[in-house]
Enzyme design. Structure first.
Site, mmCIF file in Angstrom:
data_model
loop_
_atom_site.group_PDB
_atom_site.id
_atom_site.type_symbol
_atom_site.label_atom_id
_atom_site.label_comp_id
_atom_site.label_asym_id
_atom_site.label_seq_id
_atom_site.Cartn_x
_atom_site.Cartn_y
_atom_site.Cartn_z
ATOM 1 N N GLU A 442 45.060 35.301 34.948
ATOM 2 C CA GLU A 442 46.490 35.020 34.744
ATOM 3 C C GLU A 442 46.726 34.239 33.458
ATOM 4 O OE1 GLU A 442 48.054 33.227 38.280
ATOM 5 O OE2 GLU A 442 47.770 35.047 39.465
ATOM 6 N N GLU A 558 44.104 40.083 42.701
ATOM 7 C CA GLU A 558 44.604 38.940 43.449
ATOM 8 C C GLU A 558 45.809 39.418 44.246
ATOM 9 O OE1 GLU A 558 44.178 35.243 41.377
ATOM 10 O OE2 GLU A 558 45.962 34.433 42.350
#
Length: 849
Positions: A442, A558
């Site tokens: 991320e 994720e």
């Protein structure tokens, strides 16, 4: 398509001489490599004084500890000088010192190897600085040959660990020398640390080609003629292939030799049969034949493929990756985790059908990866959580705090990024469990151009971000992105650099990253650096990504622990699988949530106890029949009764559930005549519910789009039982319990050794006089431990439990608690638990060497 059949490293290639594997081997009695475990008898001080690094400093008053050691987990939870981002446990500055004697031997080279120190470590030996290591997750070592005192004399290694930046992470890090340390002594002609690289470019059922590239150093002042012999040894200890190569190495030089061996009828490493071989590489003096070094490399023979249309395959068979994310802490032991603690947790996850682990968001320990090799887990090995720009450790996303205590690895990334990445990849590239390298997690939040170009104004878990396709076209995203300022750092360039560093070391696995803003990353050059594209919470754009970027394999890296996430994978051949957030609850990421110290998104809680979401995923991922009952008052449940049928108040709510499971109970304990919603999570196509042997009807999965069987039942004390229909022989029972008057104490083994990695887990369960478990109330428990035991700690698994871990007392949660013990000396340990006048059974644990 990305396959594992890539050629070996290039290097100096001598003329190989292949030998029959039945030939006798050289006598290994003269091998000079000695790898000593360096974990015992360290001294520890939580003060800070610059004189601590000196050779003659008197440290008799320091505390003796063995490593791995995490000092933060030894403290009480507190809000003073801590933060929920790192689990409300303190950091600080501490020192370690170790006295040791220079070996008396023929060895000419000496190295000290650290698998990980958290963090900002400065290392001295005999008062001389060896260097610094800032990243807390990568391994490192020093050549201390010229820094040791003469043979037989004492040396002191001193280490200052600076975790004064106690909010330098978004999760619990631990503090100290929290991984293994070893002291390695070799000949001056030797294979260096992480000096081998094994690949298997061609595999069939009849034979496998094994290429091994071996670095060799000659630190002597003369040239050395030598023979390099590599034996491939199977799990039974039999040599199944062997090869000799001769070469000469000039003084103070090094080279890479490559050998190619053939293993007949290979046993393949697989998730169900994780077969391991060893490559035993020996260096012998050419004239005398004496073996001067031996280096052992465990490896597996297996093929992996990643395809943009058909997903992932292992050994030629399509396989969905049923993965979970794991942080590196393990509840009460913190970040210094004995192998048996991980083994218990991984066994429970494997029983639910989990076949893969993503090491979020950093390199794991070597010991953890060894377990994954041994147990048959696929691994996505992640390396970094931030690059050029920092994340906000308290709030996530981009940095919004400017203070010393939250400065993290970004401070050192420009200087140390390559060194730390190279060390991690070189250490780990022979693990068969590792199937991909993730260069980052991320990262896009930290580059302002990315969030601004998305068309999403916020990361909103209620729908805006998680469950809506892009609001604007790819063309508009491109326009917005390129109209913004580039900034000092360019993500695409950094990613290309990192990916290149990985591929210089390993071409057999793809490079990936976990993308939080893939609609932007696809069109800005970021994904050009990646082979597999990982989507973070963006299963809603799987089809979008596959349609617009058909040459890139996409998967979830994720995703939340919910049925809708797996359904999105199951429905699409081109999605290789997913990694759910998370397999196990973890400490941290809990800013301003006291007393909540942990993130409860896992399938298991902090103590490794199963949660309802565990049983849902087991019903989806395990091939073994399974069924699990939960209950709740109808008014507290997501259901209502309409025309005598139980229905969801919002039929589509299940499609947008995120990290946390809805409120359910694993008991049958209500007021008479209460209306109860009963759920069953199962892989049976249908199941029948009974109350006191009276049928409450059959429910069918085909009628349950949320994959939950459900009934409306009027409570009456007794037995609530569910049974699978037909060939699905699974059942579960909840029984009304009586008054708490018993404690059931169970252990997972009755014999342990004094080895640090060998532990026993003891679980207490409150029960009534008929041994029925009581999960609806709690009690204060004291563990009475006698004998040669070290109490590692206690926990009840609850995310808001702020009782001290380092204790023999605990209040249960849902009637359960956990104690973990190590053996200190040979002897017998006896344990029982008590609560007021209620005493458990006594368990006996034998401790051997």
């Amino acid at each position: 398509m990305i396959g594992i059949s890539i050629g070996a490293l290039s290097g100096c290639i001598p003329t190989p001489v292949e030998k029959d594997s039945s030939d006798s081997r050289h006598d290994a009695s003269n091998i000079s490599r000695v790898e000593n475990n360096f974990n015992k008898d360290w001294l520890f001080n939580l003060d800070d004084d610059k004189s601590f690094n000196q050779f003659g400093y008197e440290d008799n008053a320091w505390r003796n500890v063995n490593v791995p050691h995490d000092w933060s987990v030894e403290f009480a939870f507190t809000q003073e000088n801590t933060d929920g981002a790192t689990g409300y446990l303190p950091g600080g500055v501490a020192w370690y010192r170790k006295h040791f004697t220079t070996p008396v031997s023929d060895q000419q080279k000496h190295f000290i190897h650290f698998d990980g120190i958290y963090n900002n470590a400065e290392i001295w030996i005999n008062g001389k600085s060896l260097g610094e290591q800032h990243y807390g997750y990568s391994p490192f070592y020093f050549d201390v040959t010229n820094d040791l005192n003469p043979e037989g004399q004492e040396n002191v290694i001193a280490i200052r660990v600076d975790r004064s930046r106690y909010i330098d992470s978004r999760w619990y890090t631990g503090s100290g020398i929290y991984r293994d340390v070893s002291f390695i002594s070799t000949n001056s002609l030797y294979i260096p640390v992480w000096g081998t690289y094994v690949t298997t470019p061609e595999i069939s059922n009849t034979q496998a080609t094994v290429d091994i590239a071996i670095e060799i150093n000659n630190d002597a002042t003369i040239a050395r003629d030598f023979t390099l012999t590599t034996d491939i040894v199977n799990a039974a200890g039999e040599i199944v292939a062997t090869m000799d190569s001769t070469s000469v190495l000039e003084k103070n030089s090094n080279q890479v030799l490559t050998q190619q061996l053939i293993v007949k009828s290979p046993n393949k490493w697989d998730i169900d049969s994780p077969y391991l071989y060893k490559a035993v590489s020996k260096l012998s003096e050419l004239t005398s034949g004496n073996v001067v070094d031996e280096y052992i490399t465990p490896f597996g023979i297996r093929e992996i493929e990643f395809d943009a249309n058909t997903g992932f395959s292992l050994n030629g068979k399509a396989l969905k990756i049923k993965g979970v994310n794991l942080h590196h802490d393990a509840g009460l032991v913190g970040a210094a985790v004995p192998n048996d603690v991980w083994r218990r947790r991984l066994e429970i996850l494997k029983d639910a059908g989990v076949n893969a682990i993503r090491t979020a968001h950093n390199p794991a320990s070597a010991a953890f990866l060894d377990l994954c090799d041994e147990m048959g887990f696929l691994v996505q090995a992640e390396i970094f959580d931030e690059y050029d720009n920092p994340k906000d450790k308290r709030l996530n996303q981009q940095e919004r705090h400017e203070d010393y205590i939250s400065r993290g690895y970004t401070e050192y990334f420009q200087k140390d990024g390559k060194k730390d990445l190279v060390a991690s990849v070189k250490r780990d590239r022979n693990h068969p469990s590792i199937i991909m390298w993730s260069i980052g997690n991320e990262i896009e939040w930290t580059y302002p151009r990315y969030p601004k170009a998305t068309g999403y104004f916020d990361m909103n878990a209620n729908g805006n971000y998680f469950f809506n396709p892009p609001f604007i076209s790819p063309e508009e995203i491109v326009k917005r992105f390129h109209e913004s300022e580039e900034g000092e750092y360019v993500l695409a360039k950094t990613a290309k650099k990192l990916s290149g560093w990985v591929k210089e070391l390993d071409l057999t696995r793809p490079v990936t990253a976990n993308l939080i803003l893939p609609s932007v990353s696809h069109i800005t050059g970021y994904t050009d650096a990646l082979d597999v594209i990982g989507y973070s919470y963006r299963r809603v754009i799987y089809d979008y990504g596959h349609r617009l970027f058909p040459d890139k394999m996409i998967m979830g890296t994720e995703n939340v622990v919910q049925w809708h996430e797996w359904k999105a994978v199951e429905d699409r051949d081109f999605i290789g699988g997913t990694f759910l957030w998370t397999g196990i609850d973890y400490m941290g990421e809990s800013h301003n949530k006291w007393p909540v110290k942990a993130t409860a998104s896992g399938m298991l809680d902090l103590a490794g106890f199963e949660k309802p979401s565990y049983h849902m995923m087991k019903s989806l991922w395990s091939e073994q029949p399974s069924i699990y009952l939960t209950t709740q008052l109808m008014e507290k449940s997501p259901y209502e009764v309409v025309d005598n049928n139980i229905v969801a108040r919002n039929p589509d709510a299940w499609k947008t559930y995120v990290w946390f499971w809805h409120d359910v109970n694993n008991y049958w304990q209500y007021q008479d005549k209460d209306l109860i919603a009963v759920e069953a999570y199962t892989n049976c196509s249908a199941a029948e519910l009974f109350v006191n042997n009276k049928s409450q009807g059959i429910a069918y999965l085909k009628d349950a789009p949320d994959h939950i069987l459900k009934w409306s039942v009027t409570y009456q004390p007794g037995d609530l039982m569910v049974k699978g229909i037909g060939d699905c022989k699974a059942e579960d029972t909840l029984r009304t319990a009586g008054v708490f008057n018993g404690i059931d104490l169970t252990i997972d083994k009755s014999q342990i050794t004094t080895n640090y990695n060998d532990v026993v887990h003891l679980v207490v369960q409150l029960v009534d006089d008929k041994q029925n478990p009581i999960t609806f109330l709690d009690a204060d428990i004291e563990f009475v431990v006698k004998g040669p035991a070290k109490i590692l700690g206690v926990d009840n698994g609850a995310p808001d439990n702020v009782q001290e871990f380092q204790s023999n007392r605990i209040t249960t949660s849902k009637g359960q608690a956990l104690l973990i013990l190590q053996g200190k000396d040979i002897g017998e340990i006896t344990v029982f638990a008590k609560s007021a006048n209620v005493i458990s059974n006594t368990e006996v644990i034998k401790v051997t060497e």
